[in-house]
Design a protein around this motif. Structure first.
Motif, mmCIF file in Angstrom:
data_model
loop_
_atom_site.group_PDB
_atom_site.id
_atom_site.type_symbol
_atom_site.label_atom_id
_atom_site.label_comp_id
_atom_site.label_asym_id
_atom_site.label_seq_id
_atom_site.Cartn_x
_atom_site.Cartn_y
_atom_site.Cartn_z
ATOM 1 N N LEU A 24 11.539 3.991 -17.178
ATOM 2 C CA LEU A 24 11.886 2.972 -18.162
ATOM 3 C C LEU A 24 10.791 1.914 -18.152
ATOM 4 O O LEU A 24 10.462 1.380 -17.094
ATOM 5 C CB LEU A 24 13.228 2.316 -17.820
ATOM 6 C CG LEU A 24 14.433 3.239 -17.742
ATOM 7 C CD1 LEU A 24 15.663 2.448 -17.320
ATOM 8 C CD2 LEU A 24 14.668 3.933 -19.065
ATOM 9 N N ARG A 25 10.265 1.617 -19.291
ATOM 10 C CA ARG A 25 9.212 0.613 -19.385
ATOM 11 C C ARG A 25 9.878 -0.760 -19.504
ATOM 12 O O ARG A 25 10.282 -1.176 -20.593
ATOM 13 C CB ARG A 25 8.333 0.902 -20.596
ATOM 14 C CG ARG A 25 7.137 0.024 -20.669
ATOM 15 C CD ARG A 25 6.256 0.442 -21.815
ATOM 16 N NE ARG A 25 5.164 -0.506 -21.935
ATOM 17 C CZ ARG A 25 4.282 -0.467 -22.893
ATOM 18 N NH1 ARG A 25 4.348 0.468 -23.805
ATOM 19 N NH2 ARG A 25 3.335 -1.352 -22.941
ATOM 20 N N GLN A 26 10.013 -1.420 -18.375
ATOM 21 C CA GLN A 26 10.682 -2.722 -18.347
ATOM 22 C C GLN A 26 9.829 -3.680 -17.533
ATOM 23 O O GLN A 26 10.001 -3.823 -16.332
ATOM 24 C CB GLN A 26 12.087 -2.597 -17.758
ATOM 25 C CG GLN A 26 12.980 -1.710 -18.597
ATOM 26 C CD GLN A 26 14.383 -1.611 -18.044
ATOM 27 O OE1 GLN A 26 14.657 -1.903 -16.902
ATOM 28 N NE2 GLN A 26 15.290 -1.178 -18.891
ATOM 29 N N ARG A 63 16.778 -6.027 -15.831
ATOM 30 C CA ARG A 63 16.623 -4.652 -16.302
ATOM 31 C C ARG A 63 17.977 -4.038 -16.637
ATOM 32 O O ARG A 63 18.977 -4.299 -15.980
ATOM 33 C CB ARG A 63 15.901 -3.804 -15.257
ATOM 34 C CG ARG A 63 14.441 -4.172 -15.131
ATOM 35 C CD ARG A 63 13.757 -3.386 -14.067
ATOM 36 N NE ARG A 63 14.286 -3.773 -12.751
ATOM 37 C CZ ARG A 63 13.804 -3.326 -11.599
ATOM 38 N NH1 ARG A 63 12.809 -2.470 -11.581
ATOM 39 N NH2 ARG A 63 14.311 -3.735 -10.452
ATOM 40 N N TYR A 65 19.764 -0.376 -17.147
ATOM 41 C CA TYR A 65 19.601 1.044 -16.860
ATOM 42 C C TYR A 65 20.435 1.932 -17.774
ATOM 43 O O TYR A 65 20.517 3.131 -17.560
ATOM 44 C CB TYR A 65 19.902 1.312 -15.380
ATOM 45 C CG TYR A 65 18.934 0.583 -14.488
ATOM 46 C CD1 TYR A 65 17.628 1.022 -14.350
ATOM 47 C CD2 TYR A 65 19.313 -0.585 -13.833
ATOM 48 C CE1 TYR A 65 16.723 0.339 -13.568
ATOM 49 C CE2 TYR A 65 18.409 -1.274 -13.046
ATOM 50 C CZ TYR A 65 17.121 -0.813 -12.914
ATOM 51 O OH TYR A 65 16.216 -1.504 -12.142
ATOM 52 N N PRO A 67 19.659 3.004 -20.793
ATOM 53 C CA PRO A 67 18.861 4.112 -21.334
ATOM 54 C C PRO A 67 18.683 5.254 -20.329
ATOM 55 O O PRO A 67 18.676 6.427 -20.712
ATOM 56 C CB PRO A 67 17.520 3.460 -21.675
ATOM 57 C CG PRO A 67 17.844 2.022 -21.896
ATOM 58 C CD PRO A 67 18.949 1.713 -20.922
ATOM 59 N N ALA A 68 18.543 4.929 -19.045
ATOM 60 C CA ALA A 68 18.416 5.986 -18.021
ATOM 61 C C ALA A 68 19.701 6.794 -17.954
ATOM 62 O O ALA A 68 19.665 8.027 -17.892
ATOM 63 C CB ALA A 68 18.102 5.373 -16.664
#
Length: 142
Positions: A24-26, A63, A65, A67-68
């Motif tokens: 994840l681009r965070q 963050r 999570y 989307p993960a």
């Protein structure tokens, strides 16, 4: 932190067991690059990473999570062993409905320059790190 060391560790561990790497681009724990730069300036003045975020009116870690969890769900993964030291990742994935069977600790990769940061992660957010000198998430000698 050494660039790529955590990724290399994860891929190496999964080579024999299988699994997924979810990226994840965070940037900056979800607070964005510019706010992270502001936090770094405060850290240079003596604050730890969490105190710097709080001084800027930011949370410990923003963050998300979800989307993960959605990626794993789309792959048909509903139960997993999670390679992380971060209890928030476990909590967020479980809140989404995934079952984390085991939280598997990663390596620590401590250096002279990141010990203060790693200690703050243990003390503020309960990361499951055993640091040189023995401090763990409970603040006890490991």
């Amino acid at each position: 932190m050494f660039p790529g060391v955590q990724l290399r560790e994860a891929v190496g561990r999964m080579a024999g067991t299988g699994g997924y790497v979810v990226y994840l681009r965070q940037e900056g724990r979800g607070i964005g690059l510019y706010r992270k730069l502001d936090a770094y300036a405060l850290q240079d003045g003596g604050l730890d990473t969490y105190a710097a975020n709080h001084a800027l009116g930011l949370p410990d870690d923003a963050r998300d999570y979800t989307p993960a969890a959605q990626m794993l769900d789309a792959l048909g993964v509903h139960r997993l062993d999670l390679l992380t030291n971060n209890p928030d990742k476990v909590a967020q994935l479980e809140a989404y409905g995934l079952q984390v069977r085991e939280r598997v600790r990663t390596g620590v990769f401590a250096t002279e320059t990141n010990m203060r940061y790693l200690r703050a992660k243990v003390e503020h957010t309960g990361h499951s790190l055993i640091l040189p000198g023995g401090l763990d998430a409970a603040g006890l000698a490991g």
